[in-house]
Design a protein around this motif. Structure first.
Motif, PDB file in Angstrom:
ATOM      1  N   GLN A   1       0.859  -1.176   0.000  1.00 40.11           N
ATOM      2  CA  GLN A   1       0.000   0.000   0.000  1.00 40.11           C
ATOM      3  C   GLN A   1       0.902   1.235   0.000  1.00 40.11           C
ATOM      4  O   GLN A   1       1.850   1.319   0.782  1.00 40.11           O
ATOM      5  CB  GLN A   1      -0.873  -0.014   1.251  1.00 40.11           C
ATOM      6  CG  GLN A   1      -1.807   1.155   1.373  1.00 40.11           C
ATOM      7  CD  GLN A   1      -2.598   1.117   2.682  1.00 40.11           C
ATOM      8  OE1 GLN A   1      -2.074   0.753   3.717  1.00 40.11           O
ATOM      9  NE2 GLN A   1      -3.849   1.498   2.608  1.00 40.11           N
TER      10      GLN A   1
ATOM     11  N   VAL B   1      -3.187   2.444   8.603  1.00 39.15           N
ATOM     12  CA  VAL B   1      -2.215   2.073   7.574  1.00 39.15           C
ATOM     13  C   VAL B   1      -1.735   0.640   7.795  1.00 39.15           C
ATOM     14  O   VAL B   1      -1.407   0.245   8.914  1.00 39.15           O
ATOM     15  CB  VAL B   1      -1.033   3.063   7.593  1.00 39.15           C
ATOM     16  CG1 VAL B   1       0.040   2.659   6.611  1.00 39.15           C
ATOM     17  CG2 VAL B   1      -1.522   4.460   7.296  1.00 39.15           C
ATOM     18  N   SER B   2      -1.693  -0.117   6.721  1.00 46.60           N
ATOM     19  CA  SER B   2      -1.309  -1.533   6.784  1.00 46.60           C
ATOM     20  C   SER B   2       0.190  -1.698   6.986  1.00 46.60           C
ATOM     21  O   SER B   2       0.986  -0.939   6.419  1.00 46.60           O
ATOM     22  CB  SER B   2      -1.684  -2.239   5.482  1.00 46.60           C
ATOM     23  OG  SER B   2      -3.050  -2.135   5.236  1.00 46.60           O
TER      24      SER B   2
ATOM     25  N   SER C   1       3.424  -0.843   4.446  1.00 45.43           N
ATOM     26  CA  SER C   1       3.079   0.282   3.569  1.00 45.43           C
ATOM     27  C   SER C   1       4.257   1.229   3.373  1.00 45.43           C
ATOM     28  O   SER C   1       5.144   1.337   4.222  1.00 45.43           O
ATOM     29  CB  SER C   1       1.914   1.081   4.164  1.00 45.43           C
ATOM     30  OG  SER C   1       0.742   0.324   4.174  1.00 45.43           O
TER      31      SER C   1
ATOM     32  N   ILE D   1       6.159   0.252   8.841  1.00 44.19           N
ATOM     33  CA  ILE D   1       6.003   0.936   7.560  1.00 44.19           C
ATOM     34  C   ILE D   1       7.325   1.585   7.167  1.00 44.19           C
ATOM     35  O   ILE D   1       8.270   1.627   7.969  1.00 44.19           O
ATOM     36  CB  ILE D   1       4.901   2.021   7.627  1.00 44.19           C
ATOM     37  CG1 ILE D   1       5.217   3.056   8.708  1.00 44.19           C
ATOM     38  CG2 ILE D   1       3.535   1.390   7.857  1.00 44.19           C
ATOM     39  CD1 ILE D   1       4.234   4.217   8.782  1.00 44.19           C
TER      40      ILE D   1
END
Length: 117
Positions: free
Chosen positions: A2, A31-32, A35, A75
């Motif tokens: 993502q 948020v994954s 990402s 992330i």
């Protein structure tokens, strides 16, 4: 993967407020892990020419905050920061900060002359 592009209403020359806002936005968005999060150029201060306030200095508070958040959320960030060049001058850099502490810098080769970079 993502890719998340963050646009925020920047608080002028206020690193703590802007870092906190980025954190809030990412937590709200859910948020994954894994990402890639892209932040604007000079997101922590706005496009100020006040190098004394915009520069990361030796403590690098914005980079430390991004690393902590990258680790917490698993992330990777791409973000614009200002690094010290010489007294009163800064380098406009893009940093990539990963969750395991990876750090890469890209520095503009051709400064924005009308802005006296």
């Amino acid at each position: 993967m993502q890719v998340v592009a963050v646009q925020l209403n920047i608080q002028w020359e206020d690193k703590a407020a802007n870092c906190g806002r980025v954190r809030s936005l990412l937590l709200e968005a859910g948020v994954s892990p894994g990402s890639l999060v892209v932040l604007p150029e000079m997101f922590a201060t706005g496009f100020s020419m006040n190098v004394a306030l915009t520069s990361e200095g030796t403590d690098r508070p914005v980079e430390r905050h991004l690393h902590q958040l990258a680790t917490e959320l698993d992330i990777t960030f791409v973000a614009g920061v200002v690094s010290d060049a010489s007294p009163g001058r800064g380098f406009n850099e893009a940093v990539v900060i990963g969750p395991a502490g990876e750090l890469t810098r890209y520095r503009k080769i051709q400064p924005f002359v009308p802005g006296k970079e």
